[in-house]
Every structure is written in structure tokens, then in C-alpha cells.
Design an enzyme around this catalytic site. Structure first.
Site, PDB file in Angstrom:
ATOM      1  N   GLN A   1      69.475  -9.650 -14.349  1.00 38.97           N
ATOM      2  CA  GLN A   1      68.019  -9.477 -14.294  1.00 38.97           C
ATOM      3  C   GLN A   1      67.302 -10.522 -15.158  1.00 38.97           C
ATOM      4  O   GLN A   1      67.844 -11.004 -16.149  1.00 38.97           O
ATOM      5  CB  GLN A   1      67.633  -8.062 -14.738  1.00 38.97           C
ATOM      6  CG  GLN A   1      67.986  -7.735 -16.177  1.00 38.97           C
ATOM      7  CD  GLN A   1      67.685  -6.272 -16.556  1.00 38.97           C
ATOM      8  OE1 GLN A   1      67.284  -5.469 -15.711  1.00 38.97           O
ATOM      9  NE2 GLN A   1      67.869  -5.946 -17.825  1.00 38.97           N
TER      10      GLN A   1
ATOM     11  N   HIS B   1      72.577  -6.588 -15.636  1.00 40.64           N
ATOM     12  CA  HIS B   1      72.121  -5.218 -15.398  1.00 40.64           C
ATOM     13  C   HIS B   1      73.343  -4.353 -15.174  1.00 40.64           C
ATOM     14  O   HIS B   1      73.505  -3.328 -15.821  1.00 40.64           O
ATOM     15  CB  HIS B   1      71.154  -5.164 -14.199  1.00 40.64           C
ATOM     16  CG  HIS B   1      70.618  -3.785 -13.926  1.00 40.64           C
ATOM     17  ND1 HIS B   1      69.674  -3.510 -12.992  1.00 40.64           N
ATOM     18  CD2 HIS B   1      70.930  -2.596 -14.483  1.00 40.64           C
ATOM     19  CE1 HIS B   1      69.396  -2.197 -12.980  1.00 40.64           C
ATOM     20  NE2 HIS B   1      70.154  -1.633 -13.876  1.00 40.64           N
TER      21      HIS B   1
ATOM     22  N   PHE C   1      72.093   2.406 -22.471  1.00 40.39           N
ATOM     23  CA  PHE C   1      72.141   1.603 -21.245  1.00 40.39           C
ATOM     24  C   PHE C   1      73.600   1.419 -20.818  1.00 40.39           C
ATOM     25  O   PHE C   1      73.976   1.677 -19.677  1.00 40.39           O
ATOM     26  CB  PHE C   1      71.474   0.260 -21.535  1.00 40.39           C
ATOM     27  CG  PHE C   1      71.335  -0.700 -20.366  1.00 40.39           C
ATOM     28  CD1 PHE C   1      71.246  -0.248 -19.059  1.00 40.39           C
ATOM     29  CD2 PHE C   1      71.254  -2.076 -20.607  1.00 40.39           C
ATOM     30  CE1 PHE C   1      71.093  -1.154 -17.997  1.00 40.39           C
ATOM     31  CE2 PHE C   1      71.097  -2.971 -19.564  1.00 40.39           C
ATOM     32  CZ  PHE C   1      71.025  -2.512 -18.257  1.00 40.39           C
TER      33      PHE C   1
ATOM     34  N   HIS D   1      75.126   4.628 -19.586  1.00 37.88           N
ATOM     35  CA  HIS D   1      74.658   4.934 -18.220  1.00 37.88           C
ATOM     36  C   HIS D   1      75.419   4.088 -17.192  1.00 37.88           C
ATOM     37  O   HIS D   1      75.886   4.605 -16.173  1.00 37.88           O
ATOM     38  CB  HIS D   1      73.154   4.664 -18.111  1.00 37.88           C
ATOM     39  CG  HIS D   1      72.641   4.636 -16.698  1.00 37.88           C
ATOM     40  ND1 HIS D   1      72.315   5.776 -15.990  1.00 37.88           N
ATOM     41  CD2 HIS D   1      72.437   3.595 -15.841  1.00 37.88           C
ATOM     42  CE1 HIS D   1      71.923   5.439 -14.771  1.00 37.88           C
ATOM     43  NE2 HIS D   1      71.986   4.125 -14.650  1.00 37.88           N
ATOM     44  N   GLU D   2      75.531   2.785 -17.460  1.00 37.03           N
ATOM     45  CA  GLU D   2      76.217   1.891 -16.516  1.00 37.03           C
ATOM     46  C   GLU D   2      77.687   2.287 -16.349  1.00 37.03           C
ATOM     47  O   GLU D   2      78.221   2.277 -15.239  1.00 37.03           O
ATOM     48  CB  GLU D   2      76.093   0.429 -16.963  1.00 37.03           C
ATOM     49  CG  GLU D   2      74.677  -0.131 -16.846  1.00 37.03           C
ATOM     50  CD  GLU D   2      74.136  -0.132 -15.414  1.00 37.03           C
ATOM     51  OE1 GLU D   2      74.886  -0.518 -14.498  1.00 37.03           O
ATOM     52  OE2 GLU D   2      72.984   0.284 -15.212  1.00 37.03           O
TER      53      GLU D   2
ATOM     54  N   LYS E   1      77.771   6.015 -14.557  1.00 37.93           N
ATOM     55  CA  LYS E   1      77.344   6.030 -13.155  1.00 37.93           C
ATOM     56  C   LYS E   1      78.196   5.102 -12.283  1.00 37.93           C
ATOM     57  O   LYS E   1      78.605   5.478 -11.195  1.00 37.93           O
ATOM     58  CB  LYS E   1      75.869   5.624 -13.052  1.00 37.93           C
ATOM     59  CG  LYS E   1      75.356   5.594 -11.605  1.00 37.93           C
ATOM     60  CD  LYS E   1      73.857   5.401 -11.507  1.00 37.93           C
ATOM     61  CE  LYS E   1      73.428   5.367 -10.045  1.00 37.93           C
ATOM     62  NZ  LYS E   1      71.993   5.019  -9.906  1.00 37.93           N
ATOM     63  N   HIS E   2      78.451   3.882 -12.749  1.00 34.29           N
ATOM     64  CA  HIS E   2      79.122   2.876 -11.911  1.00 34.29           C
ATOM     65  C   HIS E   2      80.562   2.596 -12.348  1.00 34.29           C
ATOM     66  O   HIS E   2      81.463   2.540 -11.521  1.00 34.29           O
ATOM     67  CB  HIS E   2      78.331   1.561 -11.933  1.00 34.29           C
ATOM     68  CG  HIS E   2      76.914   1.697 -11.441  1.00 34.29           C
ATOM     69  ND1 HIS E   2      76.596   1.839 -10.110  1.00 34.29           N
ATOM     70  CD2 HIS E   2      75.726   1.727 -12.111  1.00 34.29           C
ATOM     71  CE1 HIS E   2      75.275   1.936  -9.970  1.00 34.29           C
ATOM     72  NE2 HIS E   2      74.722   1.869 -11.168  1.00 34.29           N
TER      73      HIS E   2
END
Ligand SMILES: *[C@@H]1O[C@H](CO)[C@@H](O)[C@H](O)[C@H]1NC(C)=O
Ligand SMILES: *[C@@H]1O[C@H](CO)[C@@H](O)[C@H](O)[C@H]1NC(C)=O
Ligand SMILES: *[C@@H]1O[C@H](CO)[C@@H](O)[C@H](O)[C@H]1NC(C)=O
Length: 225
Positions: free
Chosen positions: A32, A60, A110, A113-114, A117-118
Site C-alpha cells: 500500500q 498490507h 495489524f 489480524h493479518e 485472518k490470512h
């Protein structure tokens, strides 16, 4: 020989049917532009507690995806982010993967979360440390800003052709990017994220099997940061 090939084929089919596979087809590696995060109406931006990030593209995420365009997420609730597993990478993560969300943070929420989730959707191939290491290595291999600058595309608030931005990125990285735009506070379409595709091992850039949806203007702004 034929027999062995057939057995291999049957075993692979069988594993696929049983769901014992890597569980995704490829990654999107998404970078990003911080200037477009910060001047957008949709987000408010706060610099990390460690200070204003460099005026450069930052990570990101590295997102497992299916060839049909959909993606798995939150694959393993029993494997939460554990910062001490990546303690040797933290200074590089602060530099290359800063969080711009508010309130200011060191990035931990952050990254967690990454990962949750991924990242957990690729854990059959990459544990947490290799997942973050892989993304950081890809960041080193793909200098988007340098690719754009060599084509005279610079973050000066000017407007540039989307086709030239794609061309310049392809010239620099060897692969066709997907460009995601957002809008600045006056509603101008601007360069927000650059997607590149990576094979499921995380080691090689590939041409994208499928592109995300979304649309940019044919001329887009490249804001300062
Ligand atoms: C896409 O492919 C995955 C894996 O094969 C499957 O689980 C998912 O349901 C598919 N999604 C759609 C929308 O077809
Ligand atoms: C986090 O990782 C460290 C280092 O691998 C390990 O010692 C610790 O037990 C882990 N913490 C949790 C809550 O799993
Ligand atoms: C990309 O490379 C091609 C071939 O070298 C060149 O013609 C083109 O102008 C370059 N595009 C950009 C935007 O740099």
C-alpha cells in the site's frame, strides 16, 4: 513408469478429495501507498508509535487465494499471533509493515489480524515465522516505488496514466500488477494498493490467475506522503 505416474495421480486426487491439501492456490502480495491511506476520506491515519513511516510502499498483507477468486480466512483459531515467534523480524516489520490505523500502535494488532485472518490459511506450508519472513523477502524483491520512479512516475500529487503505472510495475518486477484505487477527500481516484501474485510456496512471483474486482480511473493521482 506409467504405473507410478498413475499411482501418484490417484494419491493426489485422493488427498484433494480428503481435503488434505495446501488449501489454497496462490497468494496475493499486497503493498500500500501510505499517502493514499492517509489522505483518504474512508480512513483516518495515525503514525505508528515508532514514528512516521518512510515515504515508500509498505506491506498490507500476503493473502492465500483460490483460482476462482474467493479466499479462505480465519483458518485456525487455535494458532493466534505470538509476537515472540517473530522477535528477530520485528524491526524489519516496523519498517516494512507499519500500521497506519488509529489509534497509533506499534503494529502488533495489524500483524496479528493479518496472521489470524490470512496467515493461518497457509500454515500447512508456512509457520508464523516463515509467513512473515516470506512477506518481508517479497517486499525486498519488489521495489514498486523504484519501478515507478524509473518511468517518471513520482508521488508528487500529480496525475498519471493507470496503463503506465501497470507497465512500469511490470517492467520493474516482471509481472503484471493489479492496481487498487481509493479516493482522496476531494473524490479523486488515486493509487492505493499494488497486488502481485505469488505461487503457493511463497517463493516465486507469477502472473495472477485471477484479478480482484474494483476500478480505477484511467488517470489516477499519486499523492505525496
Ligand atoms: C472456490 O474454490 C474453493 C476451493 O476449491 C471452494 O472451497 C469455494 O467454495 C469456491 N468458491 C466459489 C465461490 O466457487
Ligand atoms: C510464544 O512463542 C514462544 C517462543 O516460541 C513460546 O515460548 C511461548 O510459549 C508462546 N506463547 C504462547 C502463548 O503460545
Ligand atoms: C516498459 O518497458 C518497455 C520496453 O522496454 C518500454 O517500451 C516502455 O516504455 C516501458 N514502460 C514504462 C511505463 O516504463
Amino acid at each position: 513408469m506409467k504405473c507410478i505416474a498413475l499411482i501418484n495421480f490417484l494419491v493426489l486426487q485422493c488427498l484433494a478429495i480428503l481435503g488434505v491439501s495446501k488449501g489454497f492456490d496462490f497468494f496475493y502480495f499486497v503493498q500500500q501507498w501510505p499517502g493514499s491511506y492517509c489522505d483518504s476520506d474512508k480512513f483516518s491515519c495515525c503514525y505508528p508509535t515508532t514514528g512516521k513511516p518512510a515515504a515508500d510502499f509498505s506491506i498490507h498483507g500476503l493473502w492465500p487465494n483460490y483460482r476462482n477468486g474467493s479466499y479462505p480466512q480465519n483458518c485456525d483459531p487455535n494458532n493466534p499471533f505470538n509476537e515472540s515467534e517473530t522477535s528477530d523480524l520485528i524491526s524489519s516489520m516496523r519498517r516494512n509493515w507499519p500500521s497506519l490505523s488509529c489509534p497509533s500502535s506499534s503494529g502488533e494488532s495489524f500483524w496479528s489480524h493479518e496472521w489470524e485472518k490470512h496467515g493461518t490459511c497457509s500454515e500447512s506450508l508456512l509457520d508464523q515465522h516463515s509467513y512473515f519472513q516470506t512477506a518481508l523477502t517479497l517486499r525486498q524483491q519488489t521495489n514498486i516505488l523504484q519501478s515507478l520512479k524509473s518511468a517518471g512516475i513520482i508521488p508528487d500529487g500529480g496525475s498519471y496514466s493507470l496503463a503506465n503505472i501497470k507497465d512500469a510495475t511490470k517492467n520493474g518486477t516482471g509481472y503484471t500488477p493489479w492496481i487498487e484505487c481509493n479516493e482522496d477527500s476531494s473524490g479523486n481516484s488515486q493509487l492505493y494498493e499494488v497486488y502481485l501474485c505469488v505461487d503457493s510456496s511463497g517463493s516465486n512471483l507469477i502472473e495472477c490467475p485471477v484479478f480482484p474486482k474494483g476500478k480505477c480511473g484511467s488517470e489516477i493521482e499519486f499523492p505525496t506522503f
